[in-house]
Write an enzyme that holds these catalytic residues in place. Structure first.
Site, PDB file in Angstrom:
ATOM      1  N   ASP A 191       0.829  -1.189   0.000  1.00 52.32           N
ATOM      2  CA  ASP A 191       0.000   0.000   0.000  1.00 52.32           C
ATOM      3  C   ASP A 191       0.873   1.252   0.000  1.00 52.32           C
ATOM      4  OD1 ASP A 191      -2.640   1.396   0.540  1.00 52.32           O
ATOM      5  OD2 ASP A 191      -1.521   1.984   2.326  1.00 52.32           O
TER       6      ASP A 191
ATOM      7  N   GLU B 274       1.715  -0.425  -5.011  1.00 53.34           N
ATOM      8  CA  GLU B 274       0.800   0.658  -5.338  1.00 53.34           C
ATOM      9  C   GLU B 274       1.708   1.878  -5.511  1.00 53.34           C
ATOM     10  OE1 GLU B 274      -3.334   2.636  -3.719  1.00 53.34           O
ATOM     11  OE2 GLU B 274      -1.767   2.204  -2.259  1.00 53.34           O
TER      12      GLU B 274
END
Length: 702
Positions: free
Chosen positions: A346, A382
């Site tokens: 993330d 990401e």
């Protein structure tokens, strides 16, 4: 509880390690002057014992009478000087950063905060232990016999992004006591569905133990997504059917083993960029009380405040060796002890910030590259964060794949009728070579997706122009305004048959384009059968029917269409190549491995690509030139295909190309109706009328 026996023990491994006879405890803190281990019985009565040794800032001791199931925490004696970045306070019970199990939830009493609500400048000395979850010593032994990492090649991978709870919370064929749990996900009904769908990997939204924020609890909401970790070793206990302290770990392992037996990999979405302790106004749960100035990036001009690249209040300090060690130890633990097959990081750009700028060759990526365990598994970034210069799509090192946000944006724009240059569409459809081909990366560096957990579902992407997030309690201010969606003429639910038919067609358009693009397709759970969130594009706090999969409301036609589409991709290596298209004749063929055509059947040269605005185009894909040798090095061949895209609002006539590209073409799929049965072959030069906003797939017969 009687006083406990303690021996010197060892500084490593960190955390609580049971060896079959007793448990070694070790905690790193540079700033600590004294560390107490706090043991709790079943009535939450506490006994405190100093860790007797300190070696290299690791405070440690061995407890021969402590075994699995023991609940514990730490108290740190050290400086309280927020202006210098130090926030030690022995009144606060702290979680072990290396805890393998955590029991209970944070109860949002004022005691868990480092300051008084009435005056944030005054230290809060109320004992937080009654309101804190407790760490649990784990039994490390598990029967992994017959299990192994699957190591499925990237180009054969199809990812299914899903939520552990939401996938089974309403599943009628799973026993009620197992719904929403790791055990529920391991149930034959859940695994059978995934196998039938044909996906090869599940990407689980965060399963590290996380905290539900106070402001959500106060509104009767919960952090459903889980991007608020406080432990990087313990599985989230809220997803365990077995509620005994520490039982979540074994249940998670059993789920992974069941997935592997079914031939599916398990990828974890991990949040190492920030923690649940938030800003200077957040609680003290773990790192903030252990060694705040070491673990977090602090502002240089006022060390009471934190640098924040995630929008959550803090950022881990990636310059510190023990922070990097914590992350690497966590990753290795989940691979070696929990047998997961990969990770999606993330806001991964935040992990590359050693000072302020994003640095591709930061220490974190160097450690990943040289690690003999982590470098061999699936790594997905990401590739952005919320800081300046954080958008880094295409800039991660070799060995990494990336969520390709540019693919998502381009395909959304194309199918909602915005004119895209042919070069933009061509790059995205062929694996984004403009982003990844220049540094020894392959098409599978691109994780292609149309939708993900963050944003509209596929159903909502074609049903709403605007977000509808009022249920989140933020006056519809939260969530992205850049959705690139199109409601097909009516906002939200409608009974208009024409609008509903167009929406179904648009969903098929997106799914077909996704599955036939080069790169690795990622499907959001429920998109295969038109799951809706009623226009909520930021359902992070909706732990309810808004987010859970409605198994009673499945669009069976779309679900069957998607199953056949996934099977088609598996059956045809032309759409999942390991290497880049060359755009020229190879392997002795007398035509290119890929070619682009106008509706008139005229081949496009490379020169005008940048200026050719494309709402409609056709693509030839040569199945005789696939650089996917099998394990013995033998060439792999496939059929050749002609793909026709018409994103225009009117029907268009397409002329099939000259005979040298193929004498006869069989229609296989038409998104206006689905899979074509008993079609009549079309000859070279024939004209085919393609409906507005649709796609046709033809397979060469000669």
């Amino acid at each position: 509880m009687l006083p406990v026996k303690v021996w010197p023990g060892n500084p490593y491994p960190l955390g609580a390690t049971y060896d079959g006879a007793g448990t070694n405890f070790s905690l790193f803190s540079e700033v600590a002057e004294r560390v107490e281990l706090c043991l709790f019985d079943e009535l939450d009565c506490e006994i405190r014992t100093d860790l007797p040794e300190n070696a290299g800032h690791c405070w440690h001791g061995y407890f021969p009478d402590v075994g699995p199931g023991q609940r514990y925490g730490f108290r740190i004696h050290g400086p309280w000087a927020p202006e210098q970045g130090n926030r030690c306070n022995p009144a606060k019970l702290l979680a072990d950063p290396y805890a393998k199990g955590i029991d209970g939830d944070v109860r949002w009493d004022e005691a868990v905060f480092p300051y008084l609500f009435a005056d944030p400048n005054v230290r809060n000395d109320e004992d937080s232990a009654p309101f804190m979850p407790k760490c649990v010593v784990q039994q490390p032994f598990f029967d992994w016999s017959g299990d192994r990492l699957l190591q499925r090649p990237w180009h054969e991978t199809i990812i299914y992004e899903m939520h552990v709870k939401g996938f089974t919370a309403q599943h009628p064929d799973i026993p009620p006591e197992l719904r929403g749990t790791y055990a529920g996900l391991a149930h034959p009904a859940a695994i059978g569905y995934l196998k039938q769908l044909g996906v090869t990997a599940v990407e689980l939204m965060p399963v590290h133990y996380f905290v539900h924020e106070k402001h959500l609890i106060d509104q009767g909401l919960h952090n459903y997504w889980g991007y608020n970790s406080i432990s990087y070793f313990a599985p989230h206990s809220g997803y365990a059917a077995d509620k005994r302290p520490g039982a979540a770990s074994a249940e998670f392992k059993q789920m992974v083993k069941a997935m592997h037996q079914a031939g599916m990999e398990v990828i974890l979405d991990v949040v190492y960029n920030h923690t649940a302790e938030g800003s200077h106004l957040g609680p003290v749960l773990c790192f903030k009380g252990i060694d705040n100035a070491y673990y977090y990036q602090l502002m240089a001009d006022d060390r009471r405040h934190y640098r924040d690249y995630s929008g959550t209040g803090n950022s881990f300090n990636m310059r510190q060796p023990h922070v990097l060690q914590l992350i690497m130890d966590s990753l290795r633990y989940w691979v070696l002890e929990m047998h997961v097959d990969g990770f999606r990081f993330d806001l991964a750009s935040a992990l590359a910030r050693e000072l302020h700028e994003v640095q591709k060759l930061s220490a974190f990526f160097d450690l990943i590259q040289q690690d003999p365990v982590i470098s061999q598994i699936k790594l997905i970034a990401e590739p952005w964060d919320l800081g300046e210069g954080g958008y880094q799509v295409g800039n991660f090192p070799p060995g990494w794949s990336e969520w390709n946000g540019k693919y998502r944006d381009c395909l959304r724009d194309f199918w909602r009728g915005h004119e895209e240059t042919l070069s933009e569409f061509a790059h995205r459809f062929t694996g984004s070579p403009d982003l990844y081909a220049g540094n020894s990366r392959n098409p599978f560096a691109s994780i292609n997706f149309i939708t993900a957990h963050d944003g509209f579902t596929l159903h909502d992407l074609v049903s709403y122009n605007d977000k509808h997030n009022l249920a989140n309690g933020e006056d519809n201010r939260d969530g992205s305004d850049d959705n690139r969606s199109w409601n097909c003429g009516v906002e939200g639910a409608t009974g208009d048959a024409g609008v509903l038919a167009l929406r179904a067609q648009q969903q098929r358009n997106f799914l077909v384009t996704l599955m036939l693009s080069q790169g690795v397709p990622m499907l959001l759970a429920g998109d295969e059968f038109s799951r809706t969130q009623q226009g909520n594009n930021n359902a992070y706090c909706q732990d309810n029917e808004v987010s859970w999969i409605d198994w009673a409301g499945i669009d069976q036609d779309l679900c069957e269409f998607t199953r056949r589409l996934v099977a088609f991709r598996h059956a045809h290596p032309a759409f999942r190549r390991r290497r880049w298209f060359q755009g020229r004749a190879i392997h002795g063929a007398d035509y290119s491995d890929i070619a682009w055509f106008s509706p008139a059947g005229e081949q496009a040269s490379e020169e005008p690509w940048g200026g050719w605005l494309a709402k409609s185009l056709a693509i030839f894909i040569n199945g005789e030139t696939i650089p996917n040798p099998n394990a013995r090095g033998e060439p792999v061949t496939d059929n050749s295909f002609y793909l026709i895209f018409n994103a225009h609002h009117e029907a268009l006539d397409f002329t099939l190309p000259a005979a040298r590209w193929g004498q006869s073409w069989l229609p296989v799929l038409n998104t206006t109706q689905g899979w074509v049965e008993d079609a009549i072959p079309l000859q070279a030069g024939a004209r085919l009328t393609v409906a507005p906003r649709s796609m046709v797939l033809l397979q060469r017969q000669d």
